[in-house]
Design a protein around this motif. Structure first.
Motif, PDB file in Angstrom:
ATOM      1  N   LEU A   6     -38.983 -34.379  14.740  1.00 16.95           N
ATOM      2  CA  LEU A   6     -37.623 -34.192  15.250  1.00 16.95           C
ATOM      3  C   LEU A   6     -36.826 -33.218  14.387  1.00 16.95           C
ATOM      4  O   LEU A   6     -36.118 -32.353  14.908  1.00 16.95           O
ATOM      5  N   GLN A  10     -35.301 -29.636  15.682  1.00 14.11           N
ATOM      6  CA  GLN A  10     -33.889 -29.262  15.619  1.00 14.11           C
ATOM      7  C   GLN A  10     -33.722 -27.923  14.908  1.00 14.11           C
ATOM      8  O   GLN A  10     -32.890 -27.112  15.305  1.00 14.11           O
ATOM      9  N   ARG A  25     -28.380 -30.094  20.780  1.00 13.12           N
ATOM     10  CA  ARG A  25     -29.118 -30.851  19.769  1.00 13.12           C
ATOM     11  C   ARG A  25     -30.296 -31.558  20.433  1.00 13.12           C
ATOM     12  O   ARG A  25     -30.219 -31.953  21.589  1.00 13.12           O
ATOM     13  N   ILE A  26     -31.366 -31.718  19.661  1.00 12.68           N
ATOM     14  CA  ILE A  26     -32.523 -32.493  20.089  1.00 12.68           C
ATOM     15  C   ILE A  26     -32.325 -33.905  19.556  1.00 12.68           C
ATOM     16  O   ILE A  26     -32.140 -34.095  18.352  1.00 12.68           O
ATOM     17  N   THR A  27     -32.338 -34.891  20.439  1.00 15.95           N
ATOM     18  CA  THR A  27     -32.112 -36.277  19.995  1.00 15.95           C
ATOM     19  C   THR A  27     -33.375 -37.120  20.041  1.00 15.95           C
ATOM     20  O   THR A  27     -33.391 -38.219  19.491  1.00 15.95           O
ATOM     21  N   ALA A  28     -34.418 -36.627  20.692  1.00 14.31           N
ATOM     22  CA  ALA A  28     -35.718 -37.306  20.709  1.00 14.31           C
ATOM     23  C   ALA A  28     -36.790 -36.251  20.888  1.00 14.31           C
ATOM     24  O   ALA A  28     -36.589 -35.273  21.621  1.00 14.31           O
ATOM     25  N   GLU A  37     -29.396 -32.725  24.150  1.00 17.34           N
ATOM     26  CA  GLU A  37     -28.034 -33.095  24.540  1.00 17.34           C
ATOM     27  C   GLU A  37     -27.052 -32.020  24.122  1.00 17.34           C
ATOM     28  O   GLU A  37     -27.291 -31.293  23.146  1.00 17.34           O
ATOM     29  N   ASP A  39     -22.500 -31.569  24.185  1.00 15.04           N
ATOM     30  CA  ASP A  39     -21.199 -32.108  24.573  1.00 15.04           C
ATOM     31  C   ASP A  39     -20.602 -31.237  25.664  1.00 15.04           C
ATOM     32  O   ASP A  39     -20.672 -30.005  25.596  1.00 15.04           O
ATOM     33  N   SER A  63     -35.432 -28.308  27.192  1.00 12.07           N
ATOM     34  CA  SER A  63     -36.033 -29.638  27.024  1.00 12.07           C
ATOM     35  C   SER A  63     -37.464 -29.658  27.563  1.00 12.07           C
ATOM     36  O   SER A  63     -38.347 -30.284  26.972  1.00 12.07           O
ATOM     37  N   ARG A  95     -27.294 -34.797  29.125  1.00 17.78           N
ATOM     38  CA  ARG A  95     -28.563 -35.222  28.524  1.00 17.78           C
ATOM     39  C   ARG A  95     -29.706 -34.726  29.410  1.00 17.78           C
ATOM     40  O   ARG A  95     -29.744 -35.033  30.600  1.00 17.78           O
ATOM     41  N   ARG A  97     -33.610 -35.079  29.779  1.00 17.75           N
ATOM     42  CA  ARG A  97     -34.732 -35.921  29.358  1.00 17.75           C
ATOM     43  C   ARG A  97     -36.007 -35.398  30.028  1.00 17.75           C
ATOM     44  O   ARG A  97     -36.177 -35.546  31.236  1.00 17.75           O
TER      45      ARG A  97
END
Length: 139
Positions: A6, A10, A25-28, A37, A39, A63, A95, A97
């Motif tokens: 991760l 990022q 940002r990469i959250t997973a 994700e 904002d 993604s 988001r 996914r």
């Protein structure tokens, strides 16, 4: 994929000037999946106040590519993708996914759900995407 986690994902994302502009940002990241994700901000909206479709397409593309990178390795390129918009995107976070559907030695097919996240954390599907990613490494 060994050695690509991760934190490194990022860093790769941060090396993209456009991704920095969008503050993505990469959250997973890992095991055939990735979540990106960003904002929702006023400058990312279109004239009716919804998140611009180009922002959703960016999130799908990145993604999808990151998810494929978990199976193909870090040197990958998007060969193509399509996006179907389901409903206007509102909320505070977008988001994306992505999950690998099939991966071979040189190519992966990846599906992505694009979700608008509300202030209470509820997710609303706003688009779906599918893409093909190729390994950029020479055999």
């Amino acid at each position: 994929m060994t050695g690509f986690d991760l934190g490194l994902a990022q860093k790769v994302l941060d090396s993209q000037p456009f991704s920095r502009l969008l503050q993505a940002r990469i959250t997973a990241f890992g095991d055939g999946a990735a979540v990106l994700e960003l904002d929702v901000r006023d400058e990312l909206r279109q004239q009716n106040g919804y998140l611009h479709g180009g922002v959703l397409a960016y999130a799908a593309d990145n993604s999808i590519t990151f998810a494929a990178g978990t199976t193909l390795g870090p040197a990958v390129l998007t060969a193509g993708f399509s996006v179907q918009y389901v409903r206007p995107a509102t909320g505070v976070i977008l988001r994306a996914r992505a999950t690998v559907v099939h991966s071979g030695r040189r190519q992966a097919v990846v599906r992505c759900d694009l979700l608008a996240v509300g202030e209470g954390g509820e997710e609303t599907l706003c688009a779906v995407a599918q893409g093909t990613v190729l390994s950029a490494q020479t055999p």
